[in-house]
Structures are given as C-alpha cells and as structure tokens.
Design an enzyme around this catalytic site. Sequence first.
Site, mmCIF file in Angstrom:
data_model
loop_
_atom_site.group_PDB
_atom_site.id
_atom_site.type_symbol
_atom_site.label_atom_id
_atom_site.label_comp_id
_atom_site.label_asym_id
_atom_site.label_seq_id
_atom_site.Cartn_x
_atom_site.Cartn_y
_atom_site.Cartn_z
ATOM 1 N N LYS A 92 30.998 -14.582 13.193
ATOM 2 C CA LYS A 92 29.906 -13.951 13.699
ATOM 3 C C LYS A 92 29.193 -12.713 12.676
ATOM 4 O O LYS A 92 28.187 -12.350 12.747
ATOM 5 C CB LYS A 92 30.151 -13.162 14.985
ATOM 6 C CG LYS A 92 30.428 -14.170 16.104
ATOM 7 C CD LYS A 92 30.383 -13.524 17.307
ATOM 8 C CE LYS A 92 30.403 -14.423 18.740
ATOM 9 N NZ LYS A 92 30.284 -13.840 19.643
ATOM 10 N N LYS B 52 26.571 -27.700 19.962
ATOM 11 C CA LYS B 52 26.852 -27.048 21.675
ATOM 12 C C LYS B 52 25.388 -26.750 22.048
ATOM 13 O O LYS B 52 24.570 -26.337 21.599
ATOM 14 C CB LYS B 52 27.674 -25.830 21.337
ATOM 15 C CG LYS B 52 28.585 -25.489 22.350
ATOM 16 C CD LYS B 52 29.516 -24.424 22.181
ATOM 17 C CE LYS B 52 28.987 -23.165 22.893
ATOM 18 N NZ LYS B 52 29.699 -22.044 22.601
ATOM 19 N N LYS C 267 21.471 -21.399 23.826
ATOM 20 C CA LYS C 267 19.991 -20.905 23.975
ATOM 21 C C LYS C 267 19.791 -20.501 22.503
ATOM 22 O O LYS C 267 18.512 -20.784 21.884
ATOM 23 C CB LYS C 267 19.936 -19.760 24.594
ATOM 24 C CG LYS C 267 19.475 -19.940 26.232
ATOM 25 C CD LYS C 267 18.381 -18.688 26.953
ATOM 26 C CE LYS C 267 17.138 -18.855 26.085
ATOM 27 N NZ LYS C 267 16.256 -17.739 26.471
#
Length: 341
Positions: free
Chosen positions: A119, A205, A208
Amino acid sequence: MSKEVILTGVRSNAELTLGNYLGAILPLVRLQQRYSGDYQINAFLPDLHSITTPTDYDQLYARTIYNLRIFAAAGLKLDDPNTLIYRQSYIPAHCELTWILDSFIYYGELSRMTQFKEKSQGQESVSASLFNYPALMAADILLYDASYVPVGEDQRQHLELSRDVAIRMNNLFGDLFVVPKSWEEQVKFNHTGARIRSLKHPEFKMSKSISDPSGTILLSDSPKDARHKILSATTDSFSLIDYDFKLRPGISNLLLIIATIQNKAVEEVTLEWKGQTSYAKLKQTAAELVESELEKLQANLALVTENEALKALAKHESTVREVANIKLAKVQASVGLRPKQ
Ligand code: TRP
C-alpha cells in the site's frame, strides 16, 4: 466457562461490490446463522482503519451506516443476543490499547508487513497510521480475547503479529490475553469467503479500484444491469467447462459465483457442470442467480431504516465499551499505568 469469541471486522471505505457480498457479507451472515449461540460473535466496522489511506472523508460516516444496513438486508440479525455489532471509533479502548501494544511491537515487525509494503509503494506520502495498521488490528482482536478471526489470506500476517504480541505480553505479565488460534487452526471459520474476480479481467480481484465498470457489479447496480454484466463476462477459448483459476479464471469465477450464492462447495457445482460445452447456459444460470439475489437484497434494504441501524449500534456500543474497558484496565495495571489490581 464463557463462550469462545469469533471476531471479524468488515471494512467500509469503498462502495460495496458483488465481490464484497459473496466474499465477506454472506459468509458473515451464514456464520451468524450457524454459530451464534455456540460462540460469541463480534462483528465490527473498522472505521479507524478506513482513514489510514486517503478516503472520501465526507462520505465515510454515511457509508459506514449504509454498509451496516446492507449487512442487515443480507440477513445479519442486528438484535441477536450473541452478536455484538459496533463501530471501532466508538470504542475508545481500541486506540488506548493500540498505544500500549505499540510499545511491545517492534519497528522491524511492522516494516516487514506485506500489506504495508504494497500500500505504501509508489505513494508520495505514507501515513504513520498505515504503518501502525496491524497494531490497531491486534488491539481489535486482543481487547475481546477472540480465538477465531475469519479473514482472508491477505490478513494472515496481521493475525500472526497479533498472536506474537499476545504471547510476548503474556510472557511478561502473566495471562493477559487469549492468544488467537493459529492460521491453521482457523480453518473451521476461515476460507469461507470467495474471492470473486472482475468479470472483464478475471485475472484480477473484483474491486472498484481497477476502474472497470463492466467487470464490477456494485450492490447498488440495477439487477438488470448486473445480469447483463454477467452475460457479457470474459470467458476463454477452451470448449469444456471446468474449474481452474490459473488457466481459466473467467469460467472458474462464474462457477464460484454460482456456488457461493447457492451455498454449495465449488467442487460440487463444478461436478454438475464439468464437461458441458455451453458457456451461454452457465452464464445464464449465474446471471439469473445474481439478478434475483440483488433484487432481494435491494428490496430488503428499503426495509432497514437508518434509524434502526443507529439504534442497534448505540445499544451494542454501550455494552461493548464496558467489556473493552475491563480488559483495558487490566492491561493498564499490568504495564504500570494503574495501581496493581
Ligand atoms: N484489516 C481487515 C481487512 O482489511 C479488517 C480488520 C480490521 C479486521 N481489524 C480487524 C479483521 C480485526 C479482523 C479482525 O479486511
């Protein structure tokens, strides 16, 4: 003896997709149906984790409540006496325990976390809370002496870190915490969540963030649109149906969607379809299931008012604050912040 605790947090920072529904929401509803009574279930909304990366701050509060309404619409009973439902930020003990745990977790351990590395990669600025994310997660778990923590593989390291800090502090201070079961011992509740892929790019996956609207079904999509998205899903150029996520992610994804909605093992559904040649028929079946599932969900959602969700939260949160504060006080006494108990 008191019941063993199953605890899980369900994040709420993006609009919910069919992937979230089949991967997290339905499994939680089924967990409650099956195990409530035998276990104490803590299902909470980790809103403090939602701000570790920039998010839509204007939307976060409303989204948290909206998501809880979705859970209720999917069948989660808000008034089950054995299920505590609460927002993390409404229980101050989570933050207080985090600081204490942080003093027994090493910088090196947090630096090794894969989620942190992923991340933070390529970001211009990385928040200290993203680094600290696993300490807050350990507090979420240890505060309630949870034994079982159903999470996906991506959270495995965080679970292991929670175990490590619990063991470390138990060694120093006596039996402070219940040590959560190891990953292997979690299987009874884990791995139930399906990892649904994008309908257009099934190697990824469904989420959004990959910005593929035709590959992602939102729970707010009209059931008709959802149906069309399934009917135009990417498949492959083999001619027989089979389940193999490496070679044939598109077809496998459809089998997984069918199996999860029908609450069957994917192996069972695969047997029903294996060797058949009609991809159209498979899509048709998946499309109908998804369409009617969304219809049902959206009809139920209209019946769960915001007021009802808020009332349930307020009630649970006042119970949970008491439970959490008792544990916090014990830890505070152990580390010398309060007189010995
Ligand atoms: N980190 C988890 C996730 O991304 C959510 C979470 C936060 C959680 N705290 C938790 C899950 C405690 C289980 C237990 O999915």
